[in-house]
Design an enzyme around this catalytic site. Structure first.
Site, PDB file in Angstrom:
ATOM      1  N   GLU A   6     -12.186   2.602   3.721  1.00  0.00           N
ATOM      2  CA  GLU A   6     -10.942   2.649   5.273  1.00  0.00           C
ATOM      3  C   GLU A   6     -11.089   3.949   4.854  1.00  0.00           C
ATOM      4  O   GLU A   6     -10.448   5.060   4.760  1.00  0.00           O
ATOM      5  CB  GLU A   6      -9.929   1.974   4.015  1.00  0.00           C
ATOM      6  CG  GLU A   6      -8.853   2.039   5.885  1.00  0.00           C
ATOM      7  CD  GLU A   6      -7.487   2.112   5.545  1.00  0.00           C
ATOM      8  OE1 GLU A   6      -6.705   1.624   6.342  1.00  0.00           O
ATOM      9  OE2 GLU A   6      -6.646   2.720   4.383  1.00  0.00           O
TER      10      GLU A   6
ATOM     11  N   GLU B 147       0.621  -0.997  -0.378  1.00  0.00           N
ATOM     12  CA  GLU B 147       0.174   0.191  -0.680  1.00  0.00           C
ATOM     13  C   GLU B 147       1.007   1.709   0.136  1.00  0.00           C
ATOM     14  O   GLU B 147       1.854   1.291   0.686  1.00  0.00           O
ATOM     15  CB  GLU B 147      -0.753  -0.447   1.598  1.00  0.00           C
ATOM     16  CG  GLU B 147      -1.876   1.633   1.502  1.00  0.00           C
ATOM     17  CD  GLU B 147      -2.479   1.223   2.028  1.00  0.00           C
ATOM     18  OE1 GLU B 147      -3.636   2.365   2.281  1.00  0.00           O
ATOM     19  OE2 GLU B 147      -2.364   0.168   3.412  1.00  0.00           O
TER      20      GLU B 147
END
Length: 307
Positions: free
Chosen positions: A283, A186
């Site tokens: 998220e 990420e």
């Protein structure tokens, strides 16, 4: 909201998501049948997002997610939950045919270099964390786990840092491949997380190509990449063959789609048109508190998913 706080607070958040009326709280078979195909894509909420409607219990929250038509779930903190809770959550997801998304696979270094440094101690710690995460993944039926290579090493040339990170990831991939598990890298934006080694999608793409393993792919967080580089759809296309997972959050604010500048309907439509069958993790927080915020969040997802 900084990612480190987000990870720490996910399970305790009082922000929520649901637009369905009180009848949905019964979680009966008709509700589940009606909402089974509520969304085109597999959006994955997290614990706390439905707390105002479903209460604080993990199982109750998962049941509520299923009743609203969500087909997936993600939990950054899954690895730190008790074995009993992990098993209960896994059983609930299996019961409602929900797919487990990412959890954080290892200790993330937010303010000092670890993998970029090439230090053998940090590498060994990372690999041990990956080994432990294999067992968690098996327990909760997860396929993907999040990896963040950590802080930049200002004393080393970027090319040396990249080589160090690639070497650690190659060794991690050797652990994951026999189990058909995938670590997803990420990139994090420079505004919320200054100084992190991995920040751009082309950089993640280059690293995945160097590792050259089906167990090392990209987590394309749309919120982070809007801040770092924008040009979302072309960058998604350029990285497509290495992307295994998406995460969501509008900018500014890191709240639900429709609250910021990103045209999520177009982005989701494009991702769907390319045949993506994976998970898109939610998220982010909610723009409004309480049950009203939960209802607004679900309404927003219905809107951007109506392509």
């Amino acid at each position: 909201m900084k990612r480190r706080k987000f990870i720490q607070n996910t399970a305790l958040s009082t922000l929520g998501a649901s637009m369905i009326t009180s009848e949905a709280l019964s979680f009966n078979k008709e509700d589940r049948k009606k909402n089974m195909n509520a969304f085109n894509l597999k959006y994955a909420p997290h614990l706390g997002m439905f707390r105002n409607h479903a209460g604080s219990g993990e199982v109750a929250q998962l049941e509520f997610m299923a009743s609203q038509g969500f087909k997936a779930f993600e939990d950054n903190g899954m690895k730190n939950r008790s074995l009993d809770i992990q098993k209960q959550m896994a059983g609930t997801m299996e019961k409602y045919n929900m797919q487990m998304g990412v959890f954080v696979a290892h200790k993330i270094y937010w303010d000092k270099p670890n993998l970029a440094s090439g230090d053998a101690t940090f590498r060994d710690e990372f690999l041990n964390d990956i080994k432990e995460s294999v067992e968690v993944a098996k327990r909760v039926n997860a396929k993907w786990m999040t990896v963040v290579p950590g802080y930049v090493d200002l004393r080393k040339n970027e090319a040396y840092q990249t080589a160090n990170v690639v070497e650690s990831l190659k060794r991690a991939a050797e652990i994951l491949e026999p189990h058909n598990l995938v670590m997803v890298l990420e990139p994090l934006n420079f505004r919320d997380h200054p100084g992190m080694f991995l920040s751009e999608s082309p950089q993640a793409y280059e690293i995945c190509k160097a590792v050259d393993s089906p167990s090392c792919k990209i987590l394309f967080d749309i919120y982070h990449q809007q801040i770092t580089e924008g040009n979302l759809i072309p960058n998604i296309d350029a990285c497509w063959d290495e992307i295994a997972y998406f995460q969501i959050g509008d900018n500014p604010g890191r709240k639900e789609p429709t609250t910021g500048e990103i045209n999520y309907k177009n982005v989701f439509k494009h991702i769907n048109s390319r045949g993506f069958e994976g998970i898109l993790g939610m998220e982010h927080g909610n723009s409004k508190p309480g049950k009203e915020g939960e209802e607004s969040l679900i309404k927003a997802y219905k809107e951007v998913d109506s392509f």
